[in-house]
Write an enzyme that holds these catalytic residues in place. Structure first.
Site, PDB file in Angstrom:
ATOM      1  N   LYS A  32       0.812  -1.218   0.000  1.00 16.90           N
ATOM      2  CA  LYS A  32       0.000   0.000   0.000  1.00 16.90           C
ATOM      3  C   LYS A  32       0.845   1.268   0.000  1.00 16.90           C
ATOM      4  O   LYS A  32       0.478   2.257  -0.647  1.00 16.90           O
ATOM      5  CB  LYS A  32      -0.955   0.009   1.190  1.00 16.90           C
ATOM      6  CG  LYS A  32      -0.318   0.029   2.561  1.00 16.90           C
ATOM      7  CD  LYS A  32      -1.382  -0.059   3.650  1.00 16.90           C
ATOM      8  CE  LYS A  32      -0.781  -0.118   5.041  1.00 16.90           C
ATOM      9  NZ  LYS A  32      -0.085   1.110   5.429  1.00 16.90           N
ATOM     10  N   THR A  33       1.983   1.255   0.707  1.00 13.73           N
ATOM     11  CA  THR A  33       2.835   2.453   0.726  1.00 13.73           C
ATOM     12  C   THR A  33       3.388   2.734  -0.667  1.00 13.73           C
ATOM     13  O   THR A  33       3.501   3.887  -1.088  1.00 13.73           O
ATOM     14  CB  THR A  33       3.980   2.281   1.733  1.00 13.73           C
ATOM     15  OG1 THR A  33       3.433   1.966   3.018  1.00 13.73           O
ATOM     16  CG2 THR A  33       4.789   3.562   1.851  1.00 13.73           C
ATOM     17  N   ASP A 218      -3.773   7.024   5.096  1.00 14.38           N
ATOM     18  CA  ASP A 218      -3.348   5.641   5.297  1.00 14.38           C
ATOM     19  C   ASP A 218      -3.981   5.088   6.575  1.00 14.38           C
ATOM     20  O   ASP A 218      -4.345   5.849   7.478  1.00 14.38           O
ATOM     21  CB  ASP A 218      -1.819   5.603   5.401  1.00 14.38           C
ATOM     22  CG  ASP A 218      -1.262   4.193   5.304  1.00 14.38           C
ATOM     23  OD1 ASP A 218      -2.006   3.274   4.909  1.00 14.38           O
ATOM     24  OD2 ASP A 218      -0.072   4.009   5.630  1.00 14.38           O
ATOM     25  N   GLU A 219      -4.117   3.764   6.654  1.00 14.13           N
ATOM     26  CA  GLU A 219      -4.679   3.085   7.835  1.00 14.13           C
ATOM     27  C   GLU A 219      -6.044   3.660   8.213  1.00 14.13           C
ATOM     28  O   GLU A 219      -6.350   3.898   9.389  1.00 14.13           O
ATOM     29  CB  GLU A 219      -3.713   3.195   9.034  1.00 14.13           C
ATOM     30  CG  GLU A 219      -2.307   2.684   8.777  1.00 14.13           C
ATOM     31  CD  GLU A 219      -2.222   1.161   8.694  1.00 14.13           C
ATOM     32  OE1 GLU A 219      -3.273   0.503   8.794  1.00 14.13           O
ATOM     33  OE2 GLU A 219      -1.111   0.652   8.525  1.00 14.13           O
ATOM     34  N   GLN A 257      -7.880  -5.403   9.593  1.00 20.08           N
ATOM     35  CA  GLN A 257      -6.830  -5.027  10.540  1.00 20.08           C
ATOM     36  C   GLN A 257      -7.264  -3.882  11.456  1.00 20.08           C
ATOM     37  O   GLN A 257      -6.425  -3.180  12.022  1.00 20.08           O
ATOM     38  CB  GLN A 257      -5.551  -4.637   9.783  1.00 20.08           C
ATOM     39  CG  GLN A 257      -4.938  -5.776   8.993  1.00 20.08           C
ATOM     40  CD  GLN A 257      -3.593  -5.397   8.403  1.00 20.08           C
ATOM     41  OE1 GLN A 257      -2.571  -5.299   9.089  1.00 20.08           O
ATOM     42  NE2 GLN A 257      -3.576  -5.189   7.094  1.00 20.08           N
ATOM     43  N   ARG A 613       2.050 -10.850  10.409  1.00 17.69           N
ATOM     44  CA  ARG A 613       3.362 -10.223  10.669  1.00 17.69           C
ATOM     45  C   ARG A 613       4.493 -11.131  10.190  1.00 17.69           C
ATOM     46  O   ARG A 613       5.624 -10.694  10.030  1.00 17.69           O
ATOM     47  CB  ARG A 613       3.565  -9.963  12.168  1.00 17.69           C
ATOM     48  CG  ARG A 613       2.621  -9.006  12.863  1.00 17.69           C
ATOM     49  CD  ARG A 613       2.414  -7.725  12.130  1.00 17.69           C
ATOM     50  NE  ARG A 613       1.257  -7.817  11.255  1.00 17.69           N
ATOM     51  CZ  ARG A 613       0.991  -6.947  10.277  1.00 17.69           C
ATOM     52  NH1 ARG A 613       1.827  -5.956  10.034  1.00 17.69           N
ATOM     53  NH2 ARG A 613      -0.084  -7.074   9.533  1.00 17.69           N
TER      54      ARG A 613
END
Length: 758
Positions: A32-33, A218-219, A257, A613
């Protein structure tokens, strides 16, 4: 032609979307970044958008710094003018520019959690509230929740009815009054006050609506109501050329998430994005670049049990990965020993310690793990310990710096007035506060006037000396042109003989040296800040930056240490090998959420975050028995592992086979009882070997008076102390009891709570 090489189809589609609302559903490890930064570059290089008119917001300094670095690599000097920062940092910049419009000075201080707690203690003391019955945390939690919803103290007071709410309203009002007098904001204020600014100041709203043509968040799944309102206000861009309003808002997130409900995060912000911003385009990023296929299969199986989610499924080209492990140990001590032994064995074979992470649901689980790390001489670090900026010596120096910027901050003046010791006692400091209150002036102004008052005659010379010291620092910092933050800190240390004070403070020379080393690290931070900020560097911005550091920001990627952390702290990180320990019903998922579908789904999302993770290897561990609060508990294996992951996906070791055998027997018993009632009950919304349709028997519960207490009674809990019973409802197999404790409300099962009427 813009270079889209290295992007997959959905990523490229998201980068090229240049008009209208856009929701990017970005699964864990889906790049995504990369998408956000390439989209910024595309808008500037291909669409001619000014870098000055792009705002990119995220949650942590770590994520913001990574985004800045990538933007600058793609755009060189052009990328420097893109506004990339965290929510809180963005709010600070807005408030610095327009603070006077909502009754504050631009030199305001930002209180960290320790500062806020200190102020709350003063408020409760002055209001004569018994802190043995009602802790600071009780009030701070309620006030934080109100601020997350943008509910002011006045609004809160106008809607309260119950005794506890009225008490919170009284404390909230006084707490906010003190913050205002100190020209200070706590973390929650930064968001709430920024919203207040944009809603009440047309000048500020018009400025930012015209400035920001494109906004990227973001997020987004972690946003609370205050952040949602802030973004909605900013997203109305007025195009001067076309004379029309535009909504070029792009939000990136993953509803799977969303794990910060306890902090006020509202998952419906992302789930209802298309309803809020009409004609929004939705793009799913489902290809994972982080984990192996075996890890993703397990992640998909677990999260598919949640009903409140947008449909997506992660996949990867990293095939034939190692099977996910599942080990049940006989005890929590054996579990910790087993994890440490395995890490040591792999490290001796050449693995770096930094490639390992041990994740757990609660901080209490870290003790045994830490002991075994020490026993095996394994270098480790616990994430979420004492924040660097909350250490005594660092807070002392920062308090000196804050008094130079903000004359009104009584909390900082009180902290340093007798540090190092100069004979100004608590009685004198309290009398100065009373003097300030009686005259309606700032604490520092009261101190300067007090030296001429007969009642302060005994402390007169000591107060004068302290005032002259502060005025000297202020003249050095601001009257002689540009002076570096490093120079100001060094002058404070020298003129106060602070290092000599540290030598006398600790009898252990090593401890004193460690504290001096922390001061050195603060100076290093000041130098790094000024190098990055360049000509725009200022003392107030430096103080704002260090006030907004989170636990995850302090994770050093270059340290060769095993990281021990809670699952919440692990968000945003990744490791070659992950151990998820304490996988037991009652611990994870927590016993507090077993009969609440929304809370259970949040626990499952937290499990999904932990699983994703891991890059190469993932191991679940649990214990047949575990010591908790001085008592031995015997929890069944977590449903997330035992019933939601097909057995063939796991490599089973230790006593784990016994867990499956026991579960099979329990299922047989459930089936037997189901025929008695004839009522179908589905364990989950999808079919796998451990979610078959079975039947359960309704259990007839006794009337609530049989519990020995009723709604409105005061009860005692062995862990949470005293509280008031707010609600008693019949669950499927037990009574659900909601109790308002000093630390906040708790919902629990009556048979487990063992509440006693007072």
């Amino acid at each position: 032609m813009f270079d889209l090489s290295g992007l997959n189809g959905p990523q490229a589609e998201a980068v090229l979307h240049d008009k209208g609302p856009l929701l990017i559903l970005a699964g864990a490890g889906s790049g995504k970044t990369r998408v956000i930064t390439h989209r910024i570059a595309y808008l500037i290089q291909e669409k001619g958008v000014s870098p000055f008119s792009i705002l990119a917001i995220t949650f942590t300094n770590k994520a913001a710094n990574e985004m800045k670095e990538r933007v600058e690599r793609l755009l060189a000097d052009e990328g420097l003018n893109v506004w990339v920062s965290t929510f809180h940092s963005s709010c600070v910049r807005m408030l610095r520019k327009y603070a006077e419009h909502i009754g504050y000075e631009s030199s305001f201080t930002i209180y960290d959690s320790d500062d806020a707690k200190s102020l709350m203690k003063q408020v409760l003391k002055d209001l004569n509230i018994d802190t043995k019955r009602f802790k600071e945390k009780f009030f701070m939690n309620h006030i934080s929740a109100a601020k997350n919803e943008c509910v002011s103290a006045e609004e809160y007071a106008s809607t309260t009815a119950e005794f506890s709410e009225k008490m919170v309203a009284k404390v909230y009002t006084e707490y906010q009054k003190r913050l205002r007098e100190n020209n200070a904001f706590d973390f929650d204020d930064l968001l709430m006050k920024a919203v207040e600014l944009l809603e009440t100041c047309k000048e500020a709203l018009d400025y930012y609506n015209r400035r920001f043509e494109y906004i990227m968040v973001d997020e987004y799944q972690d946003t609370n109501n205050a952040q949602f309102r802030l973004i909605k206000l900013l997203a109305n861009h007025y195009n001067e050329l076309s004379g029309e309003w535009e909504h070029n808002l792009c939000v990136v997130g993953d509803d799977d998430q969303s794990i910060y409900r306890f902090r006020g995060a509202d998952i419906t912000n992302i789930l209802s994005f298309e309803n809020t911003f009409h004609n929004a385009k939705v793009i799913k990023l489902e290809q994972n670049y982080r984990s192996t296929d075996k890890i993703l299969e397990v992640a998909n199986e677990v999260i598919s049990n949640n009903r409140g989610r947008k449909d997506k499924k992660l996949w990867t080209e990293k095939l034939n990965g190692e099977d996910v492990g599942f080990i049940q140990y006989s005890s929590d001590l054996e579990e910790a020993n087993g994890i440490a032994t395995d890490i040591k064995k792999k490290a001796d074979a050449g693995a770096s310690y930094s490639s390992f992470a041990v994740l757990y649901r609660t901080n209490a689980q870290s003790r045994l793990l830490e002991e075994r790390m020490i026993f095996f001489n394994i270098p480790y670090r616990i994430v979420g310990g004492v924040n660097f900026y909350q250490r005594m010596e660092v807070k002392d120096i920062l308090a000196y710096l804050r008094t130079l910027v903000n004359n009104n901050d009584a909390l900082q003046f009180k902290r340093i007035a007798n540090v190092p010791k100069r004979g100004i006692g608590d009685t004198t400091l309290n009398n100065i506060q009373a003097y300030a209150d009686s005259r309606g002036i700032s604490y520092y102004e009261a101190m300067k006037e007090a030296v001429n008052e007969p009642s302060f005659a005994r402390a007169k010379e000591k107060l004068k000396s302290f005032i002259n010291l502060i005025e000297g620092f202020r003249a050095f910092a601001f009257d002689d042109g540009a002076v570096s933050v490093k120079s100001i800190i060094e002058k404070i240390i020298d003129d106060t003989d602070y290092e000599d004070y540290l030598d006398s403070y600790d009898s252990d020379p090593d401890k004193a040296d460690e504290r001096k080393g922390n001061i050195g690290s603060l100076i290093d931070k000041a130098v790094a800040y000024e190098e990055e900020a360049g000509e725009e560097a200022s003392l107030s911005d430096f103080l704002a930056e260090v006030s907004l550091v989170a636990d995850i920001d302090s994770v050093n990627d270059t340290e060769d240490r095993v990281l021990l952390m809670t699952l919440h702290s692990a968000k945003g990180l990744e490791f070659d090998e992950v151990y998820m320990c304490g996988m037991e019903d009652g611990l994870f998922p927590s016993s507090m959420c077993m009969d609440n579908d929304n809370e259970l789904e949040e626990e499952r999302r937290l499990c999904y975050v932990g699983i994703t993770r891991a890059r190469k290897r993932l191991t679940f561990t649990c214990a047949k028995q575990r010591m908790a609060f001085g008592e031995m508990s015997f929890n069944p294996t977590s449903r997330f592992v035992l019933r939601e992951i097909p057995r063939h996906m796991l490599s089973i070791k230790g006593h784990a086979h016994e867990a499956y055998m026991k579960d099979m027997e329990e299922k047989k018993e459930e089936r037997r009882r189901s025929f008695d009632s004839g009522r179908l009950f589905a364990k989950g919304p999808y079919e796998n070997p451990y979610s078959e349709k079975i039947k359960v028997r309704e259990v007839e519960l006794p009337d609530s008076p049989a519990l020995g207490y009723k709604e409105g009674d005061t009860v005692e809990h062995s862990r949470f102390g005293r509280g008031v019973v707010k609600e008693i409802t019949k669950g499927k197999k037990d009574f659900e009891v909601t109790v308002e404790f000093e630390g906040g409300p708790k919902r629990m099962l009556a048979s487990f709570a063992k509440l006693k009427k007072c």
